[in-house]
Design a protein around this motif. Structure first.
Motif: not given
Lengths: 256, 103, 133
Positions: A192-193, A196, A200
């Motif tokens: 999920d990096d 993310r 963001r």
């Protein structure tokens, strides 16, 4: 193309920029790698055994009375500066350094003046520009990357890196800012990096570069990614980034 | 006692500063942690959180833009541009520490 | 500005700008201790070398090099010694807990207070203050 890599220090900008430059050069393009970091890291990523190679002092002379402080020496123009002072590296990438902080301050200022004049006047029909800005926001804030019409923001999936990336994105909205900003997610370890980073920064991630033990080992040895792991996931991701950026420019050229 | 922490970005400078500051504070010392980076994120490593770190940075940016009157002394700087972090560390965001009179 | 400030008995920990910009603009003798944080990579050690030279030249107190992300002590320290000579060194092991704390946006001391990297950094405090006392 005219691209500049930005991001927090340690995010992997130089490593990706140097690999990007060589991948592009291997496709037959003329590539000028522009290093405006006063603590240059791009040579390691290019596989170029140089550290301190600013444009020499005598490339610049005092300007005329009432005119600018400095001008390029008679007989020098951007093309001849590149010919004489840009270091020829692997895959025929030319490397132009902004000046290294180990030198004397006035020497550095002269070298940096010559660098800026060269970048302003470079023949962009001939040269593709691949720039590497120092970490942080100081240069970006002062418009040092303004030669680029495409900024590539390298972000790691950490709060600190994303915090820096958000500041850089705000700066990229400035008047001189690039027309395109792409996000590269680097050192990705978790599924999920990328998501993310994207949420963001409120922008899509263009390319995901996985964490690579081979590249980290090369970093410790001072060996460039293309020389340590030419077919690994890191270089593959950079190839995909080159494809993507080349596609953007191709599209622009075909536009009416 | 004043301690400067330097290094290339990404080397672990901020993590080192944060652990050092909090460990000293846990020994009962008064500690002021100053974030002097142009890209301030010491707050995150100290544990004051993302949002509070961003709030401090935007306060600091307003000062650099001349929107806020300059503070008179350190206590005031820390009160206005700082926050109290875990273990009692006082954090201040001082982007231009080398310049005694910013702006 | 660091020296002009009245911090009283407080200990000041100043996290300077990445690179050596702030350090090169600080006046002489502004701090009592300079921690130079490096990774065992040629590039990071280039920056470390410049920082050490500047800190010594401008009399920024005791200089300690924090060698971070050490994987193999022998190989990594050999590279550090080659680039940095006889500087005083502290070793911090490579530790995924640091990456995890960064990813989570939390302090290392809250995330994994007993991880090897945190322990090494806490020991650094003892080194600095025991010998200073």
């Amino acid at each position: 193309m005219k691209v500049a890599f930005v991001g927090k220090g340690g995010s992997g900008k130089s490593t990706i920029a140097g690999t990007f430059a060589r991948v592009l050069a291997r496709r037959g393009e003329a590539v000028l790698a522009l290093d405006s970091d006063p603590l240059p890291g791009l040579p390691y990523a290019l596989g170029l055994p140089v550290d301190d190679r600013p444009i020499p002092d005598d490339a610049v002379v005092a300007g005329p009375e009432g005119g600018p402080r400095w001008v390029l020496s008679p007989g020098l123009d951007p093309a001849t500066i590149i010919e004489r002072y840009a270091v020829l590296g692997p895959d025929d990438v030319r490397y132009l350094q902004f000046g290294n902080t180990s030198g004397h301050i006035s020497t550095i200022q002269r070298a940096q003046f010559a660098w800026s004049e060269t970048v302003k006047g470079v023949d962009t029909d001939r040269w593709n520009l691949v720039g590497d800005l120092p970490g942080g926001t100081r240069q970006a804030m002062l418009g040092w990357g303004s030669y680029a019409d495409c900024a590539i923001l390298v972000a790691e999936p950490t709060s600190k890196s994303l915090h820096s990336a958000r500041r850089l994105l705000r700066l990229s909205d400035a008047d001189w800012g690039p027309t395109t900003v792409l996000i590269v997610a680097n050192k990705v370890r978790h599924a999920d990096d990328a998501e993310r980073i994207s949420s963001r920064l409120e922008r899509p991630v263009t390319i995901v570069v996985p964490m690579s033990a081979e590249i980290m080992a090369g970093d410790r040895l001072g060996v460039a990614p293309l020389d340590v792991d030419p077919d690994g996931s890191f270089v593959e991701s950079v190839r995909a980034l080159v494809d993507h950026v080349a596609g953007l420019y191709h599209h622009v050229e075909e536009a009416p | 006692m004043k301690i400067a922490v330097v290094g290339k970005g990404g080397a672990g400078k901020t993590t080192t500063s944060a652990v050092l500051a909090r460990s000293l504070a846990r020994q009962g010392r008064e500690v002021v942690a100053l974030d002097c980076d142009t890209n301030p994120n010491l707050g995150i490593s100290l544990g004051v959180g993302d949002l509070e770190t961003e709030r401090l940075v935007s306060l600091r940016e307003q000062l650099d833009d001349g929107d806020v009157e300059h503070a008179a002394d350190w206590d005031e700087i820390l009160d206005r541009f700082g926050t109290d972090g875990p273990d009692g560390v006082r954090l201040g965001v001082i982007t231009r520490i080398e310049n005694p009179d910013p702006g | 500005m660091l020296s002009s400030g009245e911090f009283g008995t407080s200990i000041v920990v100043a996290d300077l700008e990445a690179g050596i910009g702030t350090l090169s603009r600080l006046g002489d003798s502004q701090v009592d201790l300079t921690l130079v944080v490096v990774e065992p990579t040629p590039r990071s050690l280039d920056v470390g070398r410049r920082a050490i030279d500047l800190a010594r030249e401008n009399k920024q107190g005791r200089v300690i090099v924090v060698v971070n992300k050490v994987v193999d002590v022998e190989t990594d320290l050999a590279l550090v010694r080659e680039k940095l000579g006889d500087a005083e060194l502290v070793v911090v092991p490579d530790d995924d807990a640091v990456l995890d704390a960064d990813r989570a946006g939390t302090a290392l001391l809250d995330h994994a207070p007993d991880c090897p990297a945190a322990r090494a950094l806490v020991e650094l405090v003892d080194l600095v203050f025991d010998s200073a006392a």
